[in-house]
Design a protein around this motif. Structure first.
Motif, short mmCIF file in Angstrom:
data_model
loop_
_atom_site.label_atom_id
_atom_site.label_comp_id
_atom_site.label_asym_id
_atom_site.label_seq_id
_atom_site.Cartn_x
_atom_site.Cartn_y
_atom_site.Cartn_z
N ALA A 57 -16.84 5.32 5.74
CA ALA A 57 -16.00 6.49 5.55
C ALA A 57 -15.05 6.19 4.40
O ALA A 57 -14.51 5.08 4.31
CB ALA A 57 -15.22 6.76 6.82
N HIS A 62 -7.27 4.06 -2.02
CA HIS A 62 -6.05 3.35 -2.43
C HIS A 62 -6.02 1.90 -1.95
O HIS A 62 -4.98 1.25 -2.06
CB HIS A 62 -4.81 4.12 -1.97
N SER A 63 -7.12 1.40 -1.43
CA SER A 63 -7.17 -0.03 -1.13
C SER A 63 -7.56 -0.79 -2.39
O SER A 63 -8.41 -0.34 -3.15
CB SER A 63 -8.20 -0.31 -0.03
N THR A 132 -6.33 -0.03 7.63
CA THR A 132 -6.00 -1.30 6.96
C THR A 132 -4.62 -1.83 7.36
O THR A 132 -4.13 -2.78 6.76
CB THR A 132 -6.02 -1.12 5.42
N ARG A 359 9.62 -6.43 2.28
CA ARG A 359 9.90 -5.47 3.37
C ARG A 359 9.87 -6.18 4.72
O ARG A 359 9.51 -7.35 4.79
CB ARG A 359 8.87 -4.32 3.34
C1 LIG Z 1 0.07 2.76 -5.20
C2 LIG Z 1 -0.20 2.20 -3.82
C3 LIG Z 1 0.85 2.06 -2.92
C4 LIG Z 1 0.61 1.53 -1.64
N1 LIG Z 1 1.68 1.41 -0.79
C5 LIG Z 1 1.49 0.83 0.42
C6 LIG Z 1 2.58 0.65 1.32
O1 LIG Z 1 3.71 1.05 1.06
N2 LIG Z 1 2.33 0.01 2.49
C7 LIG Z 1 1.09 -0.46 2.82
O2 LIG Z 1 0.93 -1.06 3.88
N3 LIG Z 1 0.02 -0.25 2.01
C8 LIG Z 1 0.20 0.38 0.83
N4 LIG Z 1 -0.88 0.59 0.01
C9 LIG Z 1 -2.21 0.24 0.51
C10 LIG Z 1 -2.85 1.45 1.21
O3 LIG Z 1 -1.97 2.06 2.12
C11 LIG Z 1 -4.08 1.02 2.02
O4 LIG Z 1 -4.96 0.29 1.22
C12 LIG Z 1 -4.80 2.21 2.67
O5 LIG Z 1 -5.89 1.75 3.40
C13 LIG Z 1 -5.31 3.24 1.68
O6 LIG Z 1 -5.72 4.39 2.38
P1 LIG Z 1 -6.92 5.28 1.83
O7 LIG Z 1 -6.90 6.59 2.53
O8 LIG Z 1 -6.88 5.29 0.37
O9 LIG Z 1 -8.16 4.45 2.39
P2 LIG Z 1 -9.34 3.73 1.59
O10 LIG Z 1 -8.76 2.68 0.74
O11 LIG Z 1 -10.22 4.74 0.98
O12 LIG Z 1 -10.09 3.05 2.83
C14 LIG Z 1 -9.48 2.02 3.55
C15 LIG Z 1 -10.35 1.66 4.75
O13 LIG Z 1 -10.29 2.70 5.72
C16 LIG Z 1 -11.60 3.06 6.08
N5 LIG Z 1 -11.60 4.46 6.46
C17 LIG Z 1 -11.14 5.50 5.76
N6 LIG Z 1 -11.33 6.64 6.45
C18 LIG Z 1 -11.93 6.30 7.61
C19 LIG Z 1 -12.40 7.03 8.73
N7 LIG Z 1 -12.29 8.34 8.81
N8 LIG Z 1 -12.99 6.34 9.74
C20 LIG Z 1 -13.12 4.99 9.68
N9 LIG Z 1 -12.69 4.26 8.64
C21 LIG Z 1 -12.10 4.91 7.62
C22 LIG Z 1 -12.44 2.77 4.85
O14 LIG Z 1 -13.81 2.64 5.15
C23 LIG Z 1 -11.81 1.47 4.41
O15 LIG Z 1 -12.31 0.40 5.16
C24 LIG Z 1 -0.69 1.14 -1.26
C25 LIG Z 1 -1.75 1.30 -2.16
C26 LIG Z 1 -1.52 1.82 -3.43
C27 LIG Z 1 -2.66 1.98 -4.39
#
Ligand SMILES: Cc1cc2nc3c(=O)[nH]c(=O)nc-3n(C[C@H](O)[C@H](O)[C@H](O)COP(=O)(O)OP(=O)(O)OC[C@H]3O[C@@H](n4cnc5c(N)ncnc54)[C@H](O)[C@@H]3O)c2cc1C
Length: 473
Positions: A57, A62-63, A132, A359
């Protein structure tokens, strides 16, 4: 259900290639699907199983790790959004998994509700953020997954199930930070709080003093973090404190007004994004100037205070691209880790353009949460995109390894299942539940093969085959 993926921010549809926000991970899924109902999610999983494909999924990409990358079926859930049910009395809200935190924050506000805590952006999907272990800051608060009450999941055999503390409790315990390894999350039920305002105080302070007073500042403020430019003497300290309904300030809090639109634009878009982005480009073109540019950024930090709805204060637009690693360390080891990091940075072959972010979070009981069983300090290091980072990230990793640091699952690290097994007391429980609900590893990918291992706990130990650490494709 096969289709051309729609554009969601960074995700480039051309040729079906997927790219994450930072641009350090790309993937070419064999197949894409964009389900719009839970039945369509089930059908897509069934179709993939029939074709022998693994399934991931996608969230918002943003990972920084290849957590979402797949060469099998990519499920784009950007059409599977919105609130399904909300009880404004209890604050219990069920939301479809592809909803972004930004959309959720606005929708909750309309209901008089809010998330108790958020990270510093809101572009993530609710399922991606939880999967995550995404967190914000606050010594008395846990990460986002501590706000989850239940999940709707589509399992590897295509069956939809629900889990909570009382229904399939072990599946729930694993799914709260589930890495996408257990199934496709279709819905998330969250326990929200009444909408609240935050009074934000941001000021440059001497980094030595901030570190010295770290525990007392963390205790005195609901949400405390600081950014420290590694060659500068000053840290930008952010203190966000909750105002009770009606915006009455707590005794230690100076209430102020929302930032006017023009100032918001100037501070966040011009100074923090356009201005800082320009400095970063100069540094990338002439790296020898980076320490001086870094000291300039540190000295140019300004003081500001404003009050606004919590979901607007927590987050900041981030348009300057970077790569990042973040480790969770026991709170009591923070000073030692920072002292070592401060000694290591000037010795690096390649200078560091971006600040370090610190943090805090309270201990929780979520199996794969980075704050499992211990009050935690988070240390995040960054480098501007296109600048060398490996020496810096390696040095950081060897420092935090001495204090049993746990890497953020969505941020760059090189740990494998064997090392992670030693850091998480419930690691084998997670792997056992995964083996029960997904015996063939339908929801696996190369990243999960590395961090969870391919073999089951009953096979030959916790570590499966090793794959390369995160890095450029
Ligand atoms: C600019 C920036 C700022 C950030 N700030 C923070 C912060 O303040 N604190 C923090 O902790 N992290 C932070 N992050 C990291 C971010 O929150 C995590 O990496 C988060 O997982 C990204 O969410 P996403 O929706 O983009 O998921 P993705 O990166 O697209 O996916 C992450 C994981 O979730 C899984 N997944 C997604 N949807 C589903 C679903 N429906 N069912 C099962 N699995 C699913 C995916 O397969 C993958 O394994 C930041 C990242 C960036 C780029």
């Amino acid at each position: 259900m096969h289709y051309s993926p729609r554009r969601r921010g960074h995700q480039a549809p051309a040729g079906g290639t997927w790219r994450n926000w930072a641009g350090n991970v790309t993937a070419t899924p064999a197949r894409w699907a964009a389900p719009r109902t839970e039945a369509e999610i089930s059908a897509a999983v069934d179709d993939a199983a029939a074709a022998g494909l693994r399934v991931r999924a996608l969230g918002s990409g943003h990972s920084f790790t290849p957590a979402a990358a797949t060469d099998g079926l990519a499920l784009d859930l950007s059409g599977w959004t919105g609130i399904v049910a909300a009880d404004t009395r209890t604050g219990v809200v069920t939301v479809r998994s592809g909803t972004t935190l930004r959309a959720l924050g606005a929708a909750l506000d309309g209901l008089g509700l809010a998330m108790a805590n958020l990270g510093d952006i809101d572009a993530q999907t609710v399922a991606g953020a939880l999967s995550t272990g995404t967190h914000g800051t606050g010594a008395r608060l846990g990460g986002l997954a501590t706000q989850a009450e239940a999940f709707g999941l589509v399992l590897a055999d295509g069956s939809p199930v629900t889990c909570s503390a009382s229904e399939r409790p072990e599946l729930f315990a694993a799914a709260r930070v589930g890495l996408g390894a257990l199934g496709v999350i279709s819905t998330v039920t969250l326990r929200c709080v009444p909408a609240f305002a935050l009074a934000a105080e941001e000021s440059p302070e001497l980094v030595d003093e901030v570190i010295e007073r770290f525990d007392s500042i963390a205790a005195a403020n609901d949400h405390f973090e600081f950014y420290w430019f590694p060659y500068g003497r000053y840290a930008l300290v952010k203190r966000n404190n909750r105002l009770s309904p009606g915006h009455t300030a707590a005794p230690n809090v100076r209430a102020s007004r929302p930032m006017p639109g023009w100032r918001r634009f100037w501070e966040f878009e011009v100074m923090e994004n356009a201005g800082f982005g320009a400095l970063c480009r100069v540094g990338r073109a002439a790296p020898r100037f980076i320490p001086a540019l870094n000291r300039f950024s540190s000295a140019a930090l300004s003081t500001r205070s404003y009050t606004d709805s919590s979901y607007r204060v927590f987050v900041t637009p981030r348009r300057v691209r970077f790569v990042e690693s973040e480790y969770a360390v026991p709170r009591e080891s923070l000073r030692d880790v920072l002292a070592e990091l401060r000694q290591a940075v000037p010795r690096l072959a390649d200078p560091v353009m971006f600040p370090v972010e610190v943090r805090v979070a309270a201990a929780d009981d979520i199996w794969l949460s980075t704050a499992y069983g211990r009050d935690t300090a988070y240390i995040a290091i960054h480098q501007y995109t296109g600048l060398p980072y490996q020496g810096y990230f390696d040095a950081f990793e060897s420092i935090v390894a001495q204090v049993a640091g746990r890497p953020h699952w969505g941020k760059m690290h090189s740990l494998d299942a064997e090392r992670l097994h030693a850091l998480y007391p419930r690691f084998d429980d997670f792997r056992r539940v995964r083996a029960e609900v997904d015996p063939e590893g339908r929801f696996g990918n190369a990243y999960l093969d590395r961090v969870l291992g391919r073999s089951l706990p009953s096979d030959d130990g916790p570590a499966g085959p090793r794959t390369a650490p995160d890095g450029p494709p």
